[in-house]
Design an enzyme around this catalytic site. Structure first.
Site, PDB file in Angstrom:
ATOM      1  N   PHE A  12      49.094  43.206  34.785  1.00  0.00           N
ATOM      2  CA  PHE A  12      49.573  44.105  35.715  1.00  0.00           C
ATOM      3  C   PHE A  12      49.535  43.721  36.871  1.00  0.00           C
ATOM      4  O   PHE A  12      50.670  43.606  37.554  1.00  0.00           O
ATOM      5  CB  PHE A  12      48.577  45.488  35.538  1.00  0.00           C
ATOM      6  CG  PHE A  12      48.496  46.456  36.538  1.00  0.00           C
ATOM      7  CD1 PHE A  12      49.505  47.005  37.150  1.00  0.00           C
ATOM      8  CD2 PHE A  12      47.089  46.951  37.079  1.00  0.00           C
ATOM      9  CE1 PHE A  12      49.512  47.994  38.126  1.00  0.00           C
ATOM     10  CE2 PHE A  12      47.029  47.692  38.225  1.00  0.00           C
ATOM     11  CZ  PHE A  12      48.423  48.278  38.800  1.00  0.00           C
ATOM     12  N   ILE A  13      48.382  43.463  37.652  1.00  0.00           N
ATOM     13  CA  ILE A  13      48.623  42.969  38.997  1.00  0.00           C
ATOM     14  C   ILE A  13      49.396  41.457  39.220  1.00  0.00           C
ATOM     15  O   ILE A  13      49.969  41.455  40.126  1.00  0.00           O
ATOM     16  CB  ILE A  13      47.217  42.996  39.493  1.00  0.00           C
ATOM     17  CG1 ILE A  13      46.206  44.155  39.530  1.00  0.00           C
ATOM     18  CG2 ILE A  13      46.967  42.528  41.089  1.00  0.00           C
ATOM     19  CD1 ILE A  13      44.945  44.123  39.928  1.00  0.00           C
ATOM     20  N   TYR A 147      30.507  43.236  33.991  1.00  0.00           N
ATOM     21  CA  TYR A 147      31.842  42.829  34.586  1.00  0.00           C
ATOM     22  C   TYR A 147      31.598  42.540  35.969  1.00  0.00           C
ATOM     23  O   TYR A 147      31.993  41.421  36.372  1.00  0.00           O
ATOM     24  CB  TYR A 147      32.798  43.949  34.318  1.00  0.00           C
ATOM     25  CG  TYR A 147      34.194  44.012  35.193  1.00  0.00           C
ATOM     26  CD1 TYR A 147      34.985  42.983  34.792  1.00  0.00           C
ATOM     27  CD2 TYR A 147      34.398  44.672  36.514  1.00  0.00           C
ATOM     28  CE1 TYR A 147      36.333  42.793  35.443  1.00  0.00           C
ATOM     29  CE2 TYR A 147      35.340  44.486  37.124  1.00  0.00           C
ATOM     30  CZ  TYR A 147      36.281  43.637  36.773  1.00  0.00           C
ATOM     31  OH  TYR A 147      37.550  43.452  37.435  1.00  0.00           O
TER      32      TYR A 147
END
Ligand code: NAD
Length: 323
Positions: A12-13, A147
């Site tokens: 995505f990014i 994360y």
């Protein structure tokens, strides 16, 4: 300076970073295992002769991808598993996909010709910050998800590689990045659920979770703007928050998605997964980054959190309709 590697460049990014770099005249090598990325994300630039895509897994240090680092000067390290919830359920996935990969990328950079590395970090490294908006020098850093902790460990690896080996590192801590091509996160989740059942929406958490969102083009413009400043400033490493000055609740996001889908009378079924109403253990409930450091250099987001949510919902509905 003309050859840049983008790890996770089919994601995505990363795919927006690739587009920007190509538009600035860089030769770009994407290294991606296509676990969540796709060539479709790069369709706008796929025929550009300055783009090359290498399918490889960064967990495995081998010459399929390491050789690329022998002739590149810049790395944008965006490959990762970005699903915070997965890290609570299966921490090993995040250790391997986010920390081991980062170590391998730093080693390849050190042994190759890389001078600069830009690292995609995250607001989750701040954990449940007691100061809002949270500035870059906030302390203590106590991530509440695996994360967040592997991203923080990755930041420290970057800092040490800059001090020890002279690899200059720009670390960007993003708020929630949203926009076309995103295939994870709350907006995507709500759309899929409402497509299945337009009468009832299950909402993880009590709906009061309040966070800051940034549209992907704002995030990527900000990143490249800060990278240019970083080159001028000549520091060993720098850390910047990129986010927005406003925030939006999960309940408000649900309202926007429902509105954009043209639905009415949708029943919201809240599913708090912790006693204090979080969406899952490890979910930061309230997040707002202090972006004054980036703003002081001249960067500004062009869309608010709410505008970004609405545009994303609209764009994803179009994309998913197509799929
Ligand atoms: P994404 O899943 O769309 O992109 C990640 C890309 O990395 C994918 O193309 C995937 O195929 C690739 N990848 C994953 N593991 C790999 C491996 N072992 N080897 C090679 N390639 C691998 O996610 P995204 O939202 O675009 O996130 C990009 C980066 O930005 C990630 O590092 C993420 O942690 C960070 N980030 C994202 C957000 C957000 O809100 N989206 C916020 C803060 C930070």
């Amino acid at each position: 300076m003309s050859k840049a590697i983008v790890t996770g460049g089919a994601g995505f990014i990363g795919s927006y970073i690739v587009e920007e770099l190509l538009s600035k005249g860089y030769e770009v090598i994407v290294i991606d295992n296509m676990s969540s990325g796709s060539r479709e994300n790069l369709r706008r630039v796929i025929d550009n002769p300055k783009l090359r895509i290498v399918k490889a897994d960064l967990k495995e240090p081998n010459n399929t991808w390491i050789d690329e680092f022998k002739s590149a000067e810049i790395v944008f390290h965006y490959a990762a598993n970005p699903e915070v919830r997965v890290s609570s359920i299966n921490p090993r996935i995040h250790f391997n996909e986010n920390l081991l990969t980062t170590f391998n990328v730093l080693e390849a950079s050190r042994q190759g010709s890389v001078k600069y590395i830009v690292f995609a970090s995250t607001s989750t490294i701040y954990g449940d910050a007691r100061k809002l908006p949270t500035p870059e020098d906030y302390y203590p850093l106590e991530p509440i998800s695996v994360y967040g902790s592997v991203k923080l460990a990755s930041e420290y690896l970057h800092i040490t590689y800059s001090k020890l080996y002279g690899l200059k590192s720009l670390i960007i801590r993003y708020a929630n990045v949203i926009g076309p091509r995103s295939r994870h996160g709350v907006i995507y989740d709500f759309i899929l659920k409402l497509k299945k059942n337009p009468r009832r929406l299950e909402i993880l958490g009590d709906g009061t979770q309040r966070k800051s969102y940034i549209y992907v083009t704002d995030a990527v413009n900000g990143t490249l703007f800060l990278f240019e400043k970083f080159l001028e400033r000549g520091k060993d490493y720098e850390i910047y928050n990129i986010g927005n000055t406003d925030w939006v609740t999960v309940r408000e996001i649900a309202d926007i998605v429902v509105e954009e889908m043209g639905l009415e009378n949708v029943e919201y079924a809240y599913k708090p997964m912790t006693s204090d109403g979080r969406g899952w253990p490890g979910d930061v409930k309230i997040m707002l980054l202090d972006i004054s450091k980036a703003r002081s250099l001249g960067w500004e987001p062009s869309l608010s959190s709410k505008e970004a949510v609405r545009l994303t919902a609209r764009a994803l509905l179009k994309e998913l309709g197509r799929e």
